[in-house]
Design a protein around this motif. Structure first.
Motif, PDB file in Angstrom:
ATOM      1  N   VAL A   1       0.843  -1.196   0.000  1.00 42.38           N
ATOM      2  CA  VAL A   1       0.000   0.000   0.000  1.00 42.38           C
ATOM      3  C   VAL A   1       0.876   1.243   0.000  1.00 42.38           C
ATOM      4  N   GLU A   2       1.146   1.753  -1.198  1.00 43.00           N
ATOM      5  CA  GLU A   2       2.004   2.921  -1.347  1.00 43.00           C
ATOM      6  C   GLU A   2       1.382   4.004  -2.219  1.00 43.00           C
ATOM      7  N   SER A   3       0.164   3.747  -2.733  1.00 38.32           N
ATOM      8  CA  SER A   3      -0.452   4.708  -3.640  1.00 38.32           C
ATOM      9  C   SER A   3      -1.968   4.535  -3.613  1.00 38.32           C
ATOM     10  N   ILE A   4      -2.663   5.440  -4.297  1.00 37.75           N
ATOM     11  CA  ILE A   4      -4.122   5.359  -4.380  1.00 37.75           C
ATOM     12  C   ILE A   4      -4.571   4.074  -5.091  1.00 37.75           C
ATOM     13  N   PRO A   5      -3.972   3.712  -6.237  1.00 40.15           N
ATOM     14  CA  PRO A   5      -4.402   2.475  -6.910  1.00 40.15           C
ATOM     15  C   PRO A   5      -4.205   1.212  -6.073  1.00 40.15           C
ATOM     16  N   THR A   6      -3.087   1.123  -5.345  1.00 39.02           N
ATOM     17  CA  THR A   6      -2.848  -0.086  -4.549  1.00 39.02           C
ATOM     18  C   THR A   6      -3.801  -0.159  -3.360  1.00 39.02           C
ATOM     19  N   PHE A   7      -4.133   1.001  -2.797  1.00 42.93           N
ATOM     20  CA  PHE A   7      -5.098   1.016  -1.703  1.00 42.93           C
ATOM     21  C   PHE A   7      -6.490   0.677  -2.219  1.00 42.93           C
ATOM     22  N   LYS A   8      -6.846   1.198  -3.368  1.00 45.91           N
ATOM     23  CA  LYS A   8      -8.147   0.923  -3.981  1.00 45.91           C
ATOM     24  C   LYS A   8      -8.298  -0.572  -4.273  1.00 45.91           C
ATOM     25  N   LYS A   9      -7.207  -1.184  -4.714  1.00 42.87           N
ATOM     26  CA  LYS A   9      -7.227  -2.622  -4.997  1.00 42.87           C
ATOM     27  C   LYS A   9      -7.516  -3.430  -3.747  1.00 42.87           C
ATOM     28  N   LEU A  10      -7.064  -2.926  -2.613  1.00 41.98           N
ATOM     29  CA  LEU A  10      -7.277  -3.615  -1.342  1.00 41.98           C
ATOM     30  C   LEU A  10      -8.726  -3.490  -0.865  1.00 41.98           C
ATOM     31  N   LEU A  11      -9.448  -2.530  -1.415  1.00 43.85           N
ATOM     32  CA  LEU A  11     -10.828  -2.279  -1.000  1.00 43.85           C
ATOM     33  C   LEU A  11     -11.868  -2.980  -1.875  1.00 43.85           C
ATOM     34  N   MET A  12     -11.547  -3.153  -3.141  1.00 39.72           N
ATOM     35  CA  MET A  12     -12.543  -3.633  -4.104  1.00 39.72           C
ATOM     36  C   MET A  12     -12.463  -5.141  -4.313  1.00 39.72           C
ATOM     37  N   VAL A  13     -13.597  -5.786  -4.138  1.00 38.92           N
ATOM     38  CA  VAL A  13     -13.692  -7.227  -4.394  1.00 38.92           C
ATOM     39  C   VAL A  13     -13.828  -7.448  -5.893  1.00 38.92           C
ATOM     40  N   GLU A  14     -12.955  -8.278  -6.432  1.00 39.32           N
ATOM     41  CA  GLU A  14     -12.958  -8.559  -7.866  1.00 39.32           C
ATOM     42  C   GLU A  14     -13.441  -9.982  -8.129  1.00 39.32           C
ATOM     43  N   PRO A  15     -13.976 -10.239  -9.327  1.00 38.65           N
ATOM     44  CA  PRO A  15     -14.529 -11.566  -9.644  1.00 38.65           C
ATOM     45  C   PRO A  15     -13.523 -12.701  -9.455  1.00 38.65           C
ATOM     46  N   ARG A  16     -12.254 -12.408  -9.682  1.00 40.97           N
ATOM     47  CA  ARG A  16     -11.249 -13.471  -9.581  1.00 40.97           C
ATOM     48  C   ARG A  16     -10.795 -13.730  -8.140  1.00 40.97           C
ATOM     49  N   ASP A  17     -11.241 -12.917  -7.190  1.00 39.86           N
ATOM     50  CA  ASP A  17     -10.850 -13.101  -5.794  1.00 39.86           C
ATOM     51  C   ASP A  17     -11.470 -14.370  -5.210  1.00 39.86           C
ATOM     52  N   SER A  18     -10.697 -15.075  -4.421  1.00 35.82           N
ATOM     53  CA  SER A  18     -11.246 -16.240  -3.712  1.00 35.82           C
ATOM     54  C   SER A  18     -12.175 -15.752  -2.608  1.00 35.82           C
ATOM     55  N   GLN A  19     -12.941 -16.683  -2.042  1.00 38.19           N
ATOM     56  CA  GLN A  19     -13.856 -16.305  -0.972  1.00 38.19           C
ATOM     57  C   GLN A  19     -13.103 -15.726   0.221  1.00 38.19           C
ATOM     58  N   LYS A  20     -11.954 -16.296   0.523  1.00 34.75           N
ATOM     59  CA  LYS A  20     -11.164 -15.823   1.660  1.00 34.75           C
ATOM     60  C   LYS A  20     -10.683 -14.388   1.434  1.00 34.75           C
TER      61      LYS A  20
END
Length: 200
Positions: free
Chosen positions: A129-148
């Motif tokens: 987590v060093e930028s807006i995009p990396t933080f945003k990625k940590l917040l948004m659930v994506e279709p390829r994400d596992s349930q965990k």
């Protein structure tokens, strides 16, 4: 008349100053673009900058002009603010203080991940987590994400909101960040963005 002469002189002086400021800003932007090749500023990020630094950031203490373009200095300040908030939230999520909230969130949502799973996930992800995009990625659930991973992201959002509401003021005044008043004012906007990550 003397008043008219003074007014005319003042108007000319202000015009000259404005031209000098505009010239200096254009030169700074050209210098910045030559030094590096930053990615284009999206409308969402530009809006973020305006909201965060619209006042109290200039040395002359004048209000930020809403019509003014985003300068590299202001954009850098916005990115640093988001990064500082992001790192503070990540640190909170793996702290002892957050344990009780973490257990309650997992139980309330019937998540299958354990507190240990979440903490392990955060310890791994917080390093990036060093930028807006990396933080945003940590917040948004994506279709390829596992349930965990999906459950961990949703838990992270809820803990982030708790941090903003109940712990951010103490963090701001105990930290070494500059412009603490702007950080305070931006708390609610940051909370809205946690709930709606697409606003980042």
């Amino acid at each position: 008349s003397p008043i008219l002469i003074q007014l005319t002189h003042y108007t000319k002086t202000m015009r000259v100053l404005k031209n000098k400021i505009a010239k200096a800003q254009r030169a700074a932007l050209r210098k910045s673009s030559k030094a590096s090749s930053p990615s284009p500023v999206s409308k969402a990020q530009e809006s973020l900058v305006h909201e965060m630094v619209k006042q109290d950031i200039r040395k002359d203490d004048k209000r930020f002009d809403e019509r003014e373009s985003v300068t590299p200095k202001k954009f850098l300040f916005a990115k640093n603010m988001v990064r500082n908030y992001s790192k503070a939230i990540c640190k909170f999520c793996v702290s002892k203080v957050a344990e009780e909230y973490l257990v309650d969130i997992l139980k309330k949502n019937n998540f299958k991940i354990t507190p240990q799973d979440f903490i392990a996930y955060m310890n791994k992800e917080k390093k990036s987590v060093e930028s807006i995009p990396t933080f945003k990625k940590l917040l948004m659930v994506e279709p390829r994400d596992s349930q965990k991973v999906a459950e961990a992201k949703l838990t992270f959002v809820e803990l982030g909101i708790i941090f903003i509401k109940f712990f951010s003021v103490k963090w701001i005044f105990s930290s070494r960040v500059s412009y603490k008043n702007i950080y305070i004012k931006f708390r609610y906007s940051f909370e809205r963005r946690l709930k709606n990550p697409e606003l980042f």
